[in-house]
Design an enzyme around this catalytic site. Structure first.
Site, PDB file in Angstrom:
ATOM      1  N   SER A 198      41.550  44.171  31.855  1.00  0.00           N
ATOM      2  CA  SER A 198      41.620  43.850  33.269  1.00  0.00           C
ATOM      3  C   SER A 198      40.308  43.168  33.647  1.00  0.00           C
ATOM      4  O   SER A 198      39.812  42.321  32.914  1.00  0.00           O
ATOM      5  CB  SER A 198      41.866  45.114  34.102  1.00  0.00           C
ATOM      6  OG  SER A 198      42.000  44.799  35.477  1.00  0.00           O
ATOM      7  N   TYR A 212      44.303  35.478  40.674  1.00  0.00           N
ATOM      8  CA  TYR A 212      43.608  36.190  39.601  1.00  0.00           C
ATOM      9  C   TYR A 212      43.428  37.658  39.964  1.00  0.00           C
ATOM     10  O   TYR A 212      43.690  38.558  39.152  1.00  0.00           O
ATOM     11  CB  TYR A 212      42.251  35.531  39.344  1.00  0.00           C
ATOM     12  CG  TYR A 212      41.456  36.175  38.233  1.00  0.00           C
ATOM     13  CD1 TYR A 212      41.756  35.922  36.894  1.00  0.00           C
ATOM     14  CD2 TYR A 212      40.388  37.017  38.524  1.00  0.00           C
ATOM     15  CE1 TYR A 212      41.028  36.511  35.882  1.00  0.00           C
ATOM     16  CE2 TYR A 212      39.655  37.612  37.516  1.00  0.00           C
ATOM     17  CZ  TYR A 212      39.969  37.349  36.191  1.00  0.00           C
ATOM     18  OH  TYR A 212      39.235  37.932  35.188  1.00  0.00           O
ATOM     19  N   LYS A 216      45.029  40.908  37.975  1.00  0.00           N
ATOM     20  CA  LYS A 216      44.213  41.946  37.349  1.00  0.00           C
ATOM     21  C   LYS A 216      44.451  43.314  37.977  1.00  0.00           C
ATOM     22  O   LYS A 216      44.343  44.339  37.305  1.00  0.00           O
ATOM     23  CB  LYS A 216      42.734  41.561  37.415  1.00  0.00           C
ATOM     24  CG  LYS A 216      42.378  40.372  36.523  1.00  0.00           C
ATOM     25  CD  LYS A 216      42.768  40.613  35.069  1.00  0.00           C
ATOM     26  CE  LYS A 216      42.361  39.477  34.153  1.00  0.00           C
ATOM     27  NZ  LYS A 216      42.725  39.734  32.735  1.00  0.00           N
TER      28      LYS A 216
END
Length: 352
Positions: A198, A212, A216
């Site tokens: 992650s 993004y 994550k």
């Protein structure tokens, strides 16, 4: 009438999911367990994946790399072959777009074919990309709107980052669970491990990197849920969440914003990842790696912290019931397997 546990530790489910104790990153760990393991790494041609490959190869691991950067991947495999401590080590590169299910299936099957043991011991879901340029404003609408056509919709958002960082990771994890379970233990025991990657963006909001950050966070959610069930399949699951590190993944804008500020170090990420990979007793743990910080009354800087460590220290009734049911089902499956084995032995003897 349903009965529920009582007391201070009544809802502690860590034992129910076979979670290991907290990770003490100040203690040494044994890297000899890496020797002979077949480790598959997606996104392994550069960044963290390549750093893992180089380090683990030095400790005797067989490395299988999937990436879209064919030149970098082939050069890395050639480098590993030239510097490997053992002539029996195997290194394989294969082109793999992680958003393609067919590509990932082909990668896993190639890894099985290439593996000296005929199985895969560990999988690192390392492929990932970030947003660059205008794609960072994933939910912005065009600057110039047509006043005469208010019903005109905006173009669809660019979701390539989500496809690579989430869909690709889900594909990798699904295949890993399938093929790791097929890796039957030899005399003794064989480790089965999934390492998810992650980011600090999976813990905090990262303005300007909407897609993004969402991807994550999703990988973090995948880990937090899956570590509660993977043990039943004989697979341990761990996660790394690096801070901003100077790798090809860090965009130019990020470098400018961090100018003069502390960044994480690749070597610290590699060390944390190696600890999780080598220490086969670590199960269901997540490590965040950042710049060195000196805590009060401590002589040395701390660069690694455990995160989401207490998710299962106190759970709600639904999770408690589900985990109890899972444990019961796991126990029943064990007894069913024993009965089948005994029946097979009995029938075999009677028919000889």
């Amino acid at each position: 009438m349903a009965t529920f546990p009582t007391g201070d530790d009544a809802w502690n489910a860590m034992d129910m999911i076979n979670q290991s104790p907290p990770v003490d990153c100040t203690k040494p760990y044994d890297t000899s367990t890496l020797a002979g393991k077949t480790i598959l790494i997606t996104g392994g041609a550069s960044g963290f994946g390549a750093a893992f490959a180089r380090h683990w190869a030095l400790h005797g691991a067989h490395i299988m790399i999937g990436d879209v950067n064919d030149r970098a991947g082939e050069e890395l495999v050639a480098e590993l072959r030239a510097s490997a401590p053992s002539s029996t080590q195997v290194f394989h590169y294969q082109h793999c777009d992680v958003t393609s299910w067919a590509d990932q299936v082909a990668l896993f099957q190639a890894a099985l074919t290439s593996s000296p043991t005929g199985g895969i011991d560990a999988v690192v879901a390392g492929a990932g990309i970030v947003e660059n340029g205008s794609s960072g404003r994933v939910f912005d609408t065009p600057r110039s709107l047509d006043p005469d056509n208010k019903l005109q919709p905006p173009p669809p958002p660019p979701l390539k980052v989500l496809a690579v960082n989430l869909t690709g990771v889900m594909y990798t994890t699904h295949l890993a669970l399938h093929y790791l379970k097929q890796n039957a233990p030899p005399p003794g025991r064989r480790d089965r491990h999934i390492l998810l990657i992650s980011s600090v963006a999976g813990v905090m909001g990262l303005p300007g990197q909407t897609e993004y950050t969402a991807s994550k966070h999703a990988v973090m959610g995948l880990f937090r849920a899956m570590r509660a069930t993977a043990w039943a399949e004989g697979v341990r699951v761990n996660l790394l969440a690096p801070y901003f590190v100077d790798t090809p993944l860090l965009p130019t804008a990020g470098m400018l914003l961090l100018a003069g500020g502390a960044k994480g170090e690749v070597r610290d990420v590699v060390d944390a990842g190696t600890r999780l990979m080598a220490d086969e007793g670590v199960r269901g743990r997540a490590l965040c790696i950042g710049p060195g910080l000196k805590m009060e009354e401590e002589r040395e800087e701390q660069v690694v912290w455990e995160i989401y460590a207490h998710d299962y220290a106190r759970v709600e009734v639904f999770v408690w019931r589900y985990l109890k049911l899972l444990n019961v089902a796991h126990g029943v499956r064990g007894w069913v397997g024993l009965v089948k084995d005994l029946w097979g032995v009995f029938v075999t003897r009677r028919t000889r």
